[in-house]
Design a protein around this motif. Structure first.
Motif, PDB file in Angstrom:
ATOM      1  N   TYR A 171     -30.313  55.393 -37.108  1.00  0.00           N
ATOM      2  CA  TYR A 171     -30.136  56.510 -36.171  1.00  0.00           C
ATOM      3  C   TYR A 171     -28.839  56.342 -35.385  1.00  0.00           C
ATOM      4  O   TYR A 171     -28.064  57.298 -35.240  1.00  0.00           O
ATOM      5  CB  TYR A 171     -31.332  56.572 -35.218  1.00  0.00           C
ATOM      6  CG  TYR A 171     -31.206  57.636 -34.158  1.00  0.00           C
ATOM      7  CD1 TYR A 171     -31.456  58.973 -34.456  1.00  0.00           C
ATOM      8  CD2 TYR A 171     -30.835  57.308 -32.863  1.00  0.00           C
ATOM      9  CE1 TYR A 171     -31.336  59.964 -33.484  1.00  0.00           C
ATOM     10  CE2 TYR A 171     -30.709  58.280 -31.881  1.00  0.00           C
ATOM     11  CZ  TYR A 171     -30.966  59.607 -32.196  1.00  0.00           C
ATOM     12  OH  TYR A 171     -30.834  60.573 -31.227  1.00  0.00           O
ATOM     13  N   MET A 215     -30.512  60.590 -43.111  1.00  0.00           N
ATOM     14  CA  MET A 215     -31.168  59.512 -42.389  1.00  0.00           C
ATOM     15  C   MET A 215     -30.678  58.129 -42.816  1.00  0.00           C
ATOM     16  O   MET A 215     -30.717  57.178 -42.031  1.00  0.00           O
ATOM     17  CB  MET A 215     -32.691  59.603 -42.582  1.00  0.00           C
ATOM     18  CG  MET A 215     -33.506  58.701 -41.685  1.00  0.00           C
ATOM     19  SD  MET A 215     -35.299  58.874 -41.956  1.00  0.00           S
ATOM     20  CE  MET A 215     -35.525  60.601 -41.511  1.00  0.00           C
ATOM     21  N   TRP A 266     -30.448  65.122 -35.414  1.00  0.00           N
ATOM     22  CA  TRP A 266     -29.641  64.045 -34.849  1.00  0.00           C
ATOM     23  C   TRP A 266     -28.661  64.580 -33.819  1.00  0.00           C
ATOM     24  O   TRP A 266     -28.516  64.012 -32.727  1.00  0.00           O
ATOM     25  CB  TRP A 266     -28.885  63.300 -35.946  1.00  0.00           C
ATOM     26  CG  TRP A 266     -28.209  62.067 -35.434  1.00  0.00           C
ATOM     27  CD1 TRP A 266     -28.694  60.792 -35.452  1.00  0.00           C
ATOM     28  CD2 TRP A 266     -26.927  62.008 -34.782  1.00  0.00           C
ATOM     29  NE1 TRP A 266     -27.804  59.937 -34.857  1.00  0.00           N
ATOM     30  CE2 TRP A 266     -26.717  60.652 -34.431  1.00  0.00           C
ATOM     31  CE3 TRP A 266     -25.963  62.936 -34.471  1.00  0.00           C
ATOM     32  CZ2 TRP A 266     -25.563  60.224 -33.767  1.00  0.00           C
ATOM     33  CZ3 TRP A 266     -24.811  62.523 -33.804  1.00  0.00           C
ATOM     34  CH2 TRP A 266     -24.622  61.185 -33.462  1.00  0.00           C
TER      35      TRP A 266
END
Length: 227
Positions: A31, A61, A131
Motif C-alpha cells: 500500500y 495492489m 488508493w
C-alpha cells in the motif's frame, strides 16, 4: 558541529531503515509502495502530454502500474518511456530538498497535485481510485490538522520510501535487462524504440541515475534535516 551532523545522519538512516521494514511488511507494505508507482506513472503521463495523449493509468495492489499513451512522433514515445524512473528519482530527491528547508506545506501540495491529477484525469481502475482517495485524504488531514512534528516525520517516511523504491525498482530493471532483456519493462521498450541501443544499456542508465539522485538526497538528508 560534527556531533550534530552525526545525530542528523542517524535520523536520516533511521527513517531509511523504517521505510525498508515498512515496505517489506505484508499487505501494508505494498500500500505504501504504491506512492512510488504513482510518481513513476505520472512521469510517463506528464511527458506524454507534450505532443501526445494520455489515455489511462492503472495502479495495482502488487505495486505495478501501467500508463497507456499515444504519441505523434518517435521522440515523444522515446522520452515518455524514459521518464518514469527518472521522475521517481527526481521526486525522491526533491522531497528531501523541501523537508530540509521545512517546506512541508509545499511538499504536501505537490504530492496532492499528483494524486488529484491521477484521480480526475487518468486512473480508472478500482484499486487505483481507492488508493488515491485514501492516501489523498491522509495528506489533506496532514495539511490542515497535522502537528509540525507529525507532518515532518510522516513526510520523512514518505521521502524515504520514495528514495528506497526509486533504487530498488531501478535495480530490478537493471537485473531484468541482463537476465530477461525482452521482458525488462521500460528498458525493453527503449531498446525496441532505438533498435541499436540494447536493454542492458538502459538498465545501467536507470540504475545509475537512481544512485546519483539517492546520493544527493542522502547528502541533504544527512546534513540538513534538523532535530
Amino acid at each position: 558541529m560534527s556531533k550534530i551532523k552525526e545525530l542528523i545522519s542517524w535520523k536520516f538512516l533511521l527513517f531509511i531503515a523504517i521505510s525498508i521494514i515498512l515496505t517489506n511488511t505484508p499487505i501494508i507494505g505494498n500500500y505504501f509502495r504504491v506512492i512510488n508507482t504513482v510518481i513513476h506513472e505520472s512521469g510517463h503521463a506528464i511527458v506524454a502530454l507534450f505532443g501526445g495523449k494520455v489515455h489511462e493509468i492503472s495502479l495495482f495492489m502488487n505495486t505495478e502500474g501501467v500508463t497507456y499513451t499515444s504519441h505523434s512522433s518517435w521522440f515523444g514515445g522515446f522520452f515518455t518511456g524514459a521518464a518514469g524512473y527518472i521522475f521517481s528519482s527526481l521526486i525522491a530527491f526533491l522531497s528531501f530538498y523541501f523537508i530540509s528547508r521545512k517546506k512541508y506545506k509545499w511538499l504536501i501540495i505537490i504530492l496532492l497535485l499528483f494524486i488529484g491529477f491521477n484521480l480526475v484525469f487518468w486512473v480508472r481502475n478500482f484499486y487505483g481510485i481507492f488508493w488515491l482517495i485514501t492516501f489523498g485524504a491522509a495528506f489533506i488531514f496532514l495539511l490542515y490538522k497535522g502537528t509540525a512534528s507529525i507532518v515532518e516525520h510522516f513526510l520523512l517516511m514518505i521521502a524515504s520510501i520514495l528514495l528506497v523504491e526509486s533504487i530498488t525498482s531501478s535495480f530490478t530493471i537493471f537485473l531484468l535487462s541482463f537476465t530477461q532483456p525482452y521482458a525488462a519493462g521500460d528498458a525493453t521498450g527503449l531498446a525496441q524504440a532505438t533498435h541499436i541501443i540494447p536493454a542492458q544499456f538502459w538498465g545501467i542508465f536507470f540504475l545509475s541515475q537512481a544512485i546519483a539522485f539517492a546520493a544527493a538526497g542522502f547528502k541533504i538528508g544527512s546534513y540538513r534535516i534538523s532535530k
